[in-house]
Write an enzyme that holds these catalytic residues in place. Sequence first.
Site, PDB file in Angstrom:
ATOM      1  N   ASP A  51      -7.032  -1.477  -4.424  1.00  8.43           N
ATOM      2  CA  ASP A  51      -8.047  -1.113  -3.422  1.00  8.43           C
ATOM      3  C   ASP A  51      -9.015  -0.066  -3.982  1.00  8.43           C
ATOM      4  O   ASP A  51     -10.220  -0.130  -3.748  1.00  8.43           O
ATOM      5  CB  ASP A  51      -7.387  -0.554  -2.158  1.00  8.43           C
ATOM      6  N   ASP A  94       0.863  -1.178   0.000  1.00  8.57           N
ATOM      7  CA  ASP A  94       0.000   0.000   0.000  1.00  8.57           C
ATOM      8  C   ASP A  94       0.899   1.227   0.000  1.00  8.57           C
ATOM      9  O   ASP A  94       1.901   1.269   0.714  1.00  8.57           O
ATOM     10  CB  ASP A  94      -0.905   0.011   1.235  1.00  8.57           C
TER      11      ASP A  94
END
Length: 181
Positions: A154, A136
Amino acid sequence: LVRDWAVRALRLGGRGGGVSWSLAYLALGLAFAFVVAVLDQISKLVTLGVLPEPGMLIVVTGFFNLVHVRNTGVSFGLFQSVPVWLIATIALAIAAGLCIWMARAESRLVAVSLGLAVGGAIGNVIDRVRLGWVFDFLDFHALGEHWPAFNVADSAITLGVIGLLATSLIPRLGNGKLSGS
């Protein structure tokens, strides 16, 4: 190549092609899934090249940073003690179920929304298999508070869910059928 495949998929069915509209929606959704997974992996490879170590940070604006976060869990870091293979298996099973739904989709928006979700799931599964964690790197913040870091996969999953919710809550949005159906 992917664009040509999606355009051909939109032209299939009903006009002597002998292919059902469901197959056209499946092809459209899978084209979106493919593009999302590829863009996700490219963005991660580029960002990992710039931020190779956990905790590294590049301030981009007053509300956005690039960061290196290794997520061993799922959404917002939940279930971090669950084995990687189990999370990956569950994600692939969900993606397979979404593909079945995609093949039965009744509108472009549903097919595209499912494709976004599947592509995001596959992008994160690739990370889990390749790295043992999901990378991330997008960090938005305001007034000293940070939203949990996330990635392109995401974002695609979130957009896919929003599209599905929109078609459920606003029925006319789910009526965007391919012409001829």
